[in-house]
Design an enzyme around this catalytic site. Sequence first.
Site, PDB file in Angstrom:
ATOM      1  N   SER A  74       0.795  -1.231   0.000  1.00  0.00           N
ATOM      2  CA  SER A  74       0.000   0.000   0.000  1.00  0.00           C
ATOM      3  C   SER A  74       0.827   1.281   0.000  1.00  0.00           C
ATOM      4  CB  SER A  74      -0.965   0.012   1.193  1.00  0.00           C
ATOM      5  OG  SER A  74      -2.084  -0.801   0.919  1.00  0.00           O
ATOM      6  N   LYS A  88      -0.041   3.651  -2.672  1.00  0.00           N
ATOM      7  CA  LYS A  88      -1.055   4.706  -2.542  1.00  0.00           C
ATOM      8  C   LYS A  88      -0.435   6.088  -2.366  1.00  0.00           C
ATOM      9  CE  LYS A  88      -4.688   1.686  -0.704  1.00  0.00           C
ATOM     10  NZ  LYS A  88      -3.999   0.400  -0.487  1.00  0.00           N
ATOM     11  N   SER A  91      -6.673   3.571   3.768  1.00  0.00           N
ATOM     12  CA  SER A  91      -5.954   2.715   2.828  1.00  0.00           C
ATOM     13  C   SER A  91      -6.929   1.899   1.983  1.00  0.00           C
ATOM     14  CB  SER A  91      -4.982   1.783   3.572  1.00  0.00           C
ATOM     15  OG  SER A  91      -3.981   1.307   2.695  1.00  0.00           O
ATOM     16  N   LYS A 103       2.790   6.678   5.292  1.00  0.00           N
ATOM     17  CA  LYS A 103       1.928   5.595   4.837  1.00  0.00           C
ATOM     18  C   LYS A 103       2.491   4.238   5.229  1.00  0.00           C
ATOM     19  CE  LYS A 103      -1.752   4.257   2.645  1.00  0.00           C
ATOM     20  NZ  LYS A 103      -1.811   3.100   3.558  1.00  0.00           N
TER      21      LYS A 103
END
Length: 393
Positions: free
Chosen positions: A63, A66, A129, A233
């Site tokens: 992730s 992202k 997320s 993140k």
Amino acid sequence: MKKKFKLSFAFLAFAICSTASAEMAFPIPAIPQLDAESYILIDAKSGEILAQYNAEQQRDPASLTKMMTSYVIGQALQSGRIKNDDMVVVSKDAWATGNPVLKGSSLMFLEVGKTVSVANLNKGIIIQSGNDACIAMAEHVAGSQGAFVNLMNEYAKKIGLEHTHFETVHGLDAPGQYTTAKDMAFLGRALIRDLPNEYAIYKEKEFTYNLSKPQLNRNGLLWDTTLNVDGIKTGHTNAAGYNLVASAVDGNTRLISAVLGGRTFKGREEESKKLLVWGFRFFETANPVKADSALVNQTIWYGDQNKVPLGSLEGAYVSVPKGRAADVQVQYTIDNYIYAPIAKGTSVGKIQFLLDGKVINEQSLVTLQDVQESGFFGTICDWIVLQFNKLFG
């Protein structure tokens, strides 16, 4: 104009540690050893690498992808191509029940056919997320996931991510998708530098959409009272392990850590904290040359003015041992005669930064304004003076 720092931290450390111990409050200890496959720590302002291990090892981004999805969205918002109050219709692909790829993954829990604002979808991507939110926004920005992925890879090249390639908009494992700890840290730097409004969302600790209870930001360091963490993140898949890119501020210094291939959910936070604490304890960011402040006013030939200011458009930042910011000295060299017309930001020489008489970094010396060409008679006069200058000056 991008700064080009050419000297490595290893050289910086050598130059600093070779000075007499009386000149330092205490020596800089070894980089902490972390329980992770790869990691890096950078100074966000100077771009210098303070610590690294396997930082260019190819890894699955999970992730962390992202961050680039967010970067593309932030650019679209900043340019006015989309707006926060745009309403997006949720397609079947962005609906977990209708897309088996999303089964069991992190979600915003969108419902097919419903409309959701760009602002909420963006928070769903950054805070929750949400893989479904990534698909919905990709379709809204670029028309399809494939077209959006192309944008992601184009921006990766512009930022200078040399060892990163995206195949998905959300980061679920896919053949041919990879990154490195170094690239993710510098993507975080670009996000902070280029898109402050977008980055401001990363510090939000929770977001509620379509659920009775708020979903918490997965970056647990946001709750750590000993560090001023305001992003960035997390990511996890079986192939990637536990990833975390984190950023924190202390005074004039902002550091970014990237820990990839951590062993556990909490472990990636603990290892990231070790890096950040070490960095803040032993380093700070000096700003020896201010943005748009003339370091020197230099003669320019054939111009409609006699002098042109030279310096740094964005300011110069250098990483130094804690307590040594005021000791940084600046010197410059100019490559050759400067001729008009010339554009603002043109490199004409080099600025060097010294500590204890040793060069620890350098960047381009650039023009701080446009200078147009003078008229016919001014050009003739300058030509005559210039010839005498070259002969006798």
